[in-house]
Design an enzyme around this catalytic site. Structure first.
Site, short mmCIF file in Angstrom:
data_model
loop_
_atom_site.label_atom_id
_atom_site.label_comp_id
_atom_site.label_asym_id
_atom_site.label_seq_id
_atom_site.Cartn_x
_atom_site.Cartn_y
_atom_site.Cartn_z
N ASP A 11 -16.96 18.43 8.55
CA ASP A 11 -17.49 17.24 7.89
C ASP A 11 -18.78 17.69 7.22
O ASP A 11 -19.73 18.07 7.90
CB ASP A 11 -17.75 16.18 8.97
N GLN A 93 -23.21 17.80 7.85
CA GLN A 93 -23.16 17.37 9.27
C GLN A 93 -22.66 18.42 10.25
O GLN A 93 -23.27 18.65 11.28
CB GLN A 93 -22.27 16.13 9.39
N ASN A 103 -18.51 34.72 12.49
CA ASN A 103 -17.37 33.89 12.87
C ASN A 103 -17.86 32.44 12.86
O ASN A 103 -18.96 32.18 13.33
CB ASN A 103 -16.96 34.32 14.29
N TYR A 230 -25.87 14.50 19.98
CA TYR A 230 -24.74 13.98 19.21
C TYR A 230 -24.91 14.26 17.73
O TYR A 230 -25.91 13.93 17.14
CB TYR A 230 -24.61 12.47 19.40
N LYS A 233 -18.24 13.39 16.21
CA LYS A 233 -17.16 13.76 17.12
C LYS A 233 -16.53 15.08 16.68
O LYS A 233 -16.82 15.57 15.60
CB LYS A 233 -16.09 12.65 17.14
N ARG A 267 -19.18 5.64 16.76
CA ARG A 267 -20.23 6.47 17.35
C ARG A 267 -19.70 7.47 18.38
O ARG A 267 -20.43 7.88 19.30
CB ARG A 267 -21.32 5.59 17.99
N TYR A 348 -24.38 9.02 22.63
CA TYR A 348 -25.74 8.60 22.32
C TYR A 348 -26.53 8.50 23.61
O TYR A 348 -25.99 8.21 24.66
CB TYR A 348 -25.75 7.24 21.62
#
Ligand code: 13P
Ligand code: 13P
Ligand code: MG
Ligand code: MG
Length: 365
Positions: A11, A93, A103, A230, A233, A267, A348
């Site tokens: 992402d 992100q 790598n 965080y 995901k 989240r 979170y």
């Protein structure tokens, strides 16, 4: 001929929140691969689902190859730069480290790779999920590779009847890769005991016990473990070789009709049904639901055909309807009980800080 397939996803920024990358970002990533990949790659395909971009690279360099990984890393860096210029949300992100060190594993992007002797009529399935974590494939792959209720090939084909060996990783262990190999059908209950907990135990590989050939490679990245906080995901990719001594493509797809509840969603802190969607579908409701897309390819001397978008079939409209209903049903109870992840898995720190602050207001009676 031995070929390697490397799938690397990241992402690098998305429009309007964590919904989907911009067309310009995807175009520039693709352009970079086309321009720079020439001497190294046999073929490539760039795709997206939710806010993630995924590169499927075919080459002869083996697994974990420095140059292939560098190419993917640089392609994502170009994407992140464009995302930043466009003001996209979360630009860069998943590129958690600033320098490439041989790598992309451990740097943020998710990786699933396999080197194999190409069979005549080699057929593969690329799966890409967003708003969930690598354990999302535990149940579908268990059912497709170990349960004759879902995979009739296990009783119909003598070679498949020898069963499959699962390499399972303990993703809570951060100092080193902690893995175990268990064989279906003998170890079925042990496999189930581990796979029932998708937050802790994740399928990394599956191989045929009849031939020793690898059938599945999954990404096991935990961004949380890399960044120590965080950052999104883990949105897993998987490669599955299908047909002949492996399950048929339809046997691998069948368990996805369950749309099982998986960790992720808003989240990265809730449970939601894994909805099978067509290629390129963004997310929406409650930053979800968790989605999975699938592309089937045939391969000849490492060259990929155009893919078939496996969840675009009208059959899956019905499954999507059911998944939406499952999502709404669980969302009705908001933060309560099994709608939200247990404390240890929350992405979170807010709840933990709140609990700590409440400590001194508790009293013993
Ligand atoms: P074939 O016997 O034609 O290879 O087909 C098997 C199969 O994949 C059925 O789903
Ligand atoms: P991603 O991991 O897909 O970036 O999603 C993050 C998130 O918090 C969605 O609510
Ligand atoms: Mg995101
Ligand atoms: Mg994502």
């Amino acid at each position: 001929m031995k070929i390697t397939l490397s799938t690397i996803k990241a992402d690098v920024g998305s429009v309007g929140g964590h919904l989907c990358p911009s067309p310009e970002v995807v175009a520039r990533v693709r352009e970079y691969l086309e321009r720079e990949g020439g001497g190294l790659l046999i073929d490539h395909y760039v795709t997206q689902v939710g806010d993630d971009i995924c590169l499927l690279l075919s080459h002869r360099e083996g697994v974990g190859n420095h140059e292939v990984h560098r190419l993917a890393w640089e392609a994502f860096r170009v994407g992140a730069r464009v995302a930043k210029e466009e003001g996209l949300y979360g630009a860069g992100q998943d590129l958690l480290k600033s320098a490439f060190s041989g790598n992309v594993r451990g740097l943020g992007p998710g990786v699933a790779e396999m080197e194999f002797e190409e069979r005549p009529g080699e057929a593969i399935l690329l799966l890409l999920a967003d708003k969930t974590s690598p354990g999302a494939y535990n149940l579908p792959f268990y059912l497709a590779f170990a349960d004759p209720m879902y995979c009739s090939g296990l009783i119909l084909s003598p070679k498949m009847g020898k069963g499959f060996a699962f390499t399972i990783m303990d993703v809570a262990h951060t100092e080193a890769d902690r893995v175990i190999e268990l064989s279906a059908p003998e170890d079925l209950y042990d496999i189930a005991t581990l796979l029932r907990d998708p937050d802790r135990f994740v399928i990394e590989k599956i191989r045929s016990r009849a031939t020793g050939e690898q059938a599945v490679a999954c990404s096991t990245t935990r961004l949380h473990n890399i960044a120590g906080r965080y950052v999104g995901k883990d949105d897993p990719v998987a490669l599955v070789r299908v047909q002949r001594d492996f399950p048929a493509i339809g046997e691998v797809l069948a368990p996805f009709a369950l749309a099982p509840y998986v960790p992720g969603f808003m989240r990265g802190s809730h449970y939601g049904p894994l909805m099978p969607v067509p290629e390129g579908t963004p997310v929406s409701f409650f930053d979800g639901p968790p989605v999975v897309m699938g592309l089937a390819f045939s391969i000849h001397s490492g060259t990929l055909t155009d893919p078939v978008d496996v969840f675009a079939h009208t059959f899956w409209d019905h499954i999507r309807q059911g998944a939406a209903e499952k999502a709404l049903e669980l969302r009705r109870q908001g933060f309560y009980g099994p709608a939200m992840l247990p404390f240890a898995e929350l992405e979170y720190t807010g709840i933990m800080e709140r609990l700590e602050a409440l400590e001194e207001r508790f009293f013993l009676r």
